[in-house]
Write a protein that holds these residues in place. Sequence first.
Motif, short mmCIF file in Angstrom:
data_model
loop_
_atom_site.label_atom_id
_atom_site.label_comp_id
_atom_site.label_asym_id
_atom_site.label_seq_id
_atom_site.Cartn_x
_atom_site.Cartn_y
_atom_site.Cartn_z
N ALA A 28 0.87 -1.52 -0.06
CA ALA A 28 0.00 0.04 -0.03
C ALA A 28 0.70 1.75 -0.24
CB ALA A 28 -0.62 -0.06 1.06
N GLU A 33 1.60 8.43 -2.10
CA GLU A 33 1.90 9.24 -2.61
C GLU A 33 0.56 9.48 -4.08
OE1 GLU A 33 6.43 10.25 -3.22
OE2 GLU A 33 5.64 7.67 -2.51
N PHE A 39 -2.96 1.40 4.55
CA PHE A 39 -4.34 0.45 5.41
C PHE A 39 -4.37 0.74 7.38
CE2 PHE A 39 -6.20 -4.08 5.62
CZ PHE A 39 -6.63 -4.00 4.68
N GLN A 106 0.48 -6.20 -3.98
CA GLN A 106 -0.65 -6.71 -2.84
C GLN A 106 -1.70 -5.61 -2.90
OE1 GLN A 106 0.98 -7.17 1.00
NE2 GLN A 106 2.36 -6.53 -0.06
N ILE A 108 -4.64 -3.30 -4.30
CA ILE A 108 -5.86 -3.94 -5.20
C ILE A 108 -6.11 -2.82 -6.73
CG2 ILE A 108 -6.71 -5.73 -4.08
CD1 ILE A 108 -8.71 -3.82 -2.46
N ASP A 109 -5.40 -1.32 -6.34
CA ASP A 109 -5.57 -0.67 -6.97
C ASP A 109 -5.57 -0.45 -8.68
OD1 ASP A 109 -2.95 0.34 -7.06
OD2 ASP A 109 -2.91 1.17 -4.81
N HIS A 124 -3.70 -10.03 -4.37
CA HIS A 124 -4.82 -9.36 -3.28
C HIS A 124 -6.49 -9.10 -4.13
CE1 HIS A 124 -1.82 -9.22 -0.11
NE2 HIS A 124 -2.71 -10.18 0.12
N GLY A 194 7.54 -0.40 0.45
CA GLY A 194 6.17 -0.07 0.65
C GLY A 194 5.15 -0.26 1.09
N THR A 195 5.80 -2.27 1.52
CA THR A 195 4.99 -2.93 2.65
C THR A 195 5.03 -3.80 3.87
OG1 THR A 195 4.13 -5.45 2.70
CG2 THR A 195 5.97 -4.98 1.55
N SER A 196 4.25 -3.25 5.34
CA SER A 196 4.68 -3.64 6.05
C SER A 196 4.71 -4.96 6.47
CB SER A 196 3.31 -3.25 7.13
OG SER A 196 2.62 -4.09 6.91
N ASN A 220 11.32 1.74 2.14
CA ASN A 220 10.73 1.41 3.21
C ASN A 220 10.42 3.40 4.29
OD1 ASN A 220 7.80 2.19 4.77
ND2 ASN A 220 7.45 -0.31 4.12
N SER A 238 8.98 6.41 -1.65
CA SER A 238 9.09 4.79 -3.20
C SER A 238 8.98 5.98 -4.37
CB SER A 238 8.25 4.26 -3.60
OG SER A 238 6.55 4.58 -2.88
P1 NAD Z 1 0.26 -1.57 5.17
O1 NAD Z 1 -0.40 -0.27 5.17
O2 NAD Z 1 0.39 -2.63 6.38
O3 NAD Z 1 1.68 -0.83 4.63
C1 NAD Z 1 2.65 0.03 4.20
C2 NAD Z 1 3.38 0.43 4.56
O4 NAD Z 1 4.22 1.33 4.06
C3 NAD Z 1 3.81 0.74 6.02
O5 NAD Z 1 4.96 0.05 5.97
C4 NAD Z 1 4.47 2.61 5.86
O6 NAD Z 1 5.62 2.09 6.45
C5 NAD Z 1 5.20 2.10 3.46
N1 NAD Z 1 5.03 3.53 3.59
C6 NAD Z 1 3.87 4.25 4.11
N2 NAD Z 1 4.31 5.67 2.55
C7 NAD Z 1 5.21 4.85 2.02
C8 NAD Z 1 5.75 5.79 1.04
N3 NAD Z 1 5.08 6.77 0.29
N4 NAD Z 1 7.26 5.03 -0.12
C9 NAD Z 1 7.41 3.71 0.34
N5 NAD Z 1 6.39 3.26 1.62
C10 NAD Z 1 5.63 3.84 2.47
O7 NAD Z 1 0.23 -2.08 3.29
P2 NAD Z 1 0.43 -3.73 2.94
O8 NAD Z 1 1.23 -3.92 4.04
O9 NAD Z 1 0.05 -3.13 1.36
O10 NAD Z 1 -0.51 -4.57 3.46
C11 NAD Z 1 -1.88 -4.39 3.93
C12 NAD Z 1 -2.75 -5.07 2.85
O11 NAD Z 1 -3.53 -3.44 2.90
C13 NAD Z 1 -2.29 -5.56 1.60
O12 NAD Z 1 -3.54 -6.74 1.45
C14 NAD Z 1 -3.27 -4.62 0.43
O13 NAD Z 1 -4.02 -5.32 -0.31
C15 NAD Z 1 -4.17 -3.92 1.36
N6 NAD Z 1 -4.63 -2.87 0.90
C16 NAD Z 1 -4.35 -2.01 -0.54
C17 NAD Z 1 -3.87 -1.12 -0.95
C18 NAD Z 1 -4.36 -0.52 -1.93
O14 NAD Z 1 -4.64 -0.74 -3.19
N7 NAD Z 1 -3.12 0.69 -2.57
C19 NAD Z 1 -4.73 -0.10 -0.12
C20 NAD Z 1 -4.39 -0.20 1.62
C21 NAD Z 1 -4.37 -1.53 1.46
#
Ligand code: NAD
Length: 253
Positions: A28, A33, A39, A106, A108-109, A124, A194-196, A220, A238
């Motif tokens: 996510a 950005e 999430f 991961q 879904i956008d 996902h 960008g994933t936790s 990250n 990123s």
């Molecule tokens: P997460 O929300 O758990 O973690 C997001 C991570 O991104 C964090 O570690 C954070 O420090 C980091 N981050 C924040 N801003 C950033 C940036 N500008 N550049 C790089 N990193 C940055 O998200 P996740 O690990 O993807 O897992 C959560 C679940 O949420 C997934 O299953 C996903 O499908 C879903 N999700 C998807 C979207 C989307 O499609 N955009 C949005 C929200 C949640």
Amino acid sequence: MQNDPMLDWQSLIAKLKTATRIVALTGAGVSAESGIPTFRDAQTGLWAQYDPLELATPQAFARQPQLVWDWYEWRRGLLAHAQPNAGHFALAELAKRFPHFVVVTQNIDGLHAQAGSAEVIELHGNLRRAKCSREEIIVAREDARATPTSLLACPHCGAYLRPDVVWFGEALPRAALERAVRAAMQCHVFFSIGTSGLVEPAASLPRFAREAGAFLVELNPEPTPLSANADLVVRAKSGEALPRLLRQLDSPG
Ligand code: NAD
């Protein structure tokens, strides 16, 4: 492990000069950005009182289909105006420098495909699609049956439509997961961006890659459970770090 905010990319650039197979796992954070909440950030306004982890389950949809559908419709609305950011574009451009470059997302956008990434594995699902909650077939919105509420129904069986995304407790699409695991185990450089790193099974992909010999890079702004095992940690957004990497890779010398 190197962990330098001013970042000496040299070890990574050297690896990339000879690598032919690259995997970028994204979460996510890559879309943050573009104005799409992660999430952790998705608990704003009307939705602040709900835990996203409790809305994104099949049980929640069975109990309160309207609430869950409306939450996803709100998120889908955010997407309508969202555009890929510099990070998405840099990844699509980076891929052109290598014979094999796979984005495993991961998210879904759909923003990686929109930015021009040719090979994207969506682990996902995709928020822009809806499927029948009973038969699991994809249904185009214009073919759906209206109901007295904002919910839509399947034109074949009448069951409610749900977003075509993987919820907590559900299996990932098998073919997509198998392709992602294979790509991780065969790659020379693996980026986790960008994933936790908390949501399985995606969270295991970096480990598979490293155990198979890949150079592991985490990008990250915040630490994650993966940080300690990465060969290189880049504490940056990123949308800033990926274009910088591309420039360095393209610069002579
Ligand atoms: P997460 O929300 O758990 O973690 C997001 C991570 O991104 C964090 O570690 C954070 O420090 C980091 N981050 C924040 N801003 C950033 C940036 N500008 N550049 C790089 N990193 C940055 O998200 P996740 O690990 O993807 O897992 C959560 C679940 O949420 C997934 O299953 C996903 O499908 C879903 N999700 C998807 C979207 C989307 O499609 N955009 C949005 C929200 C949640």
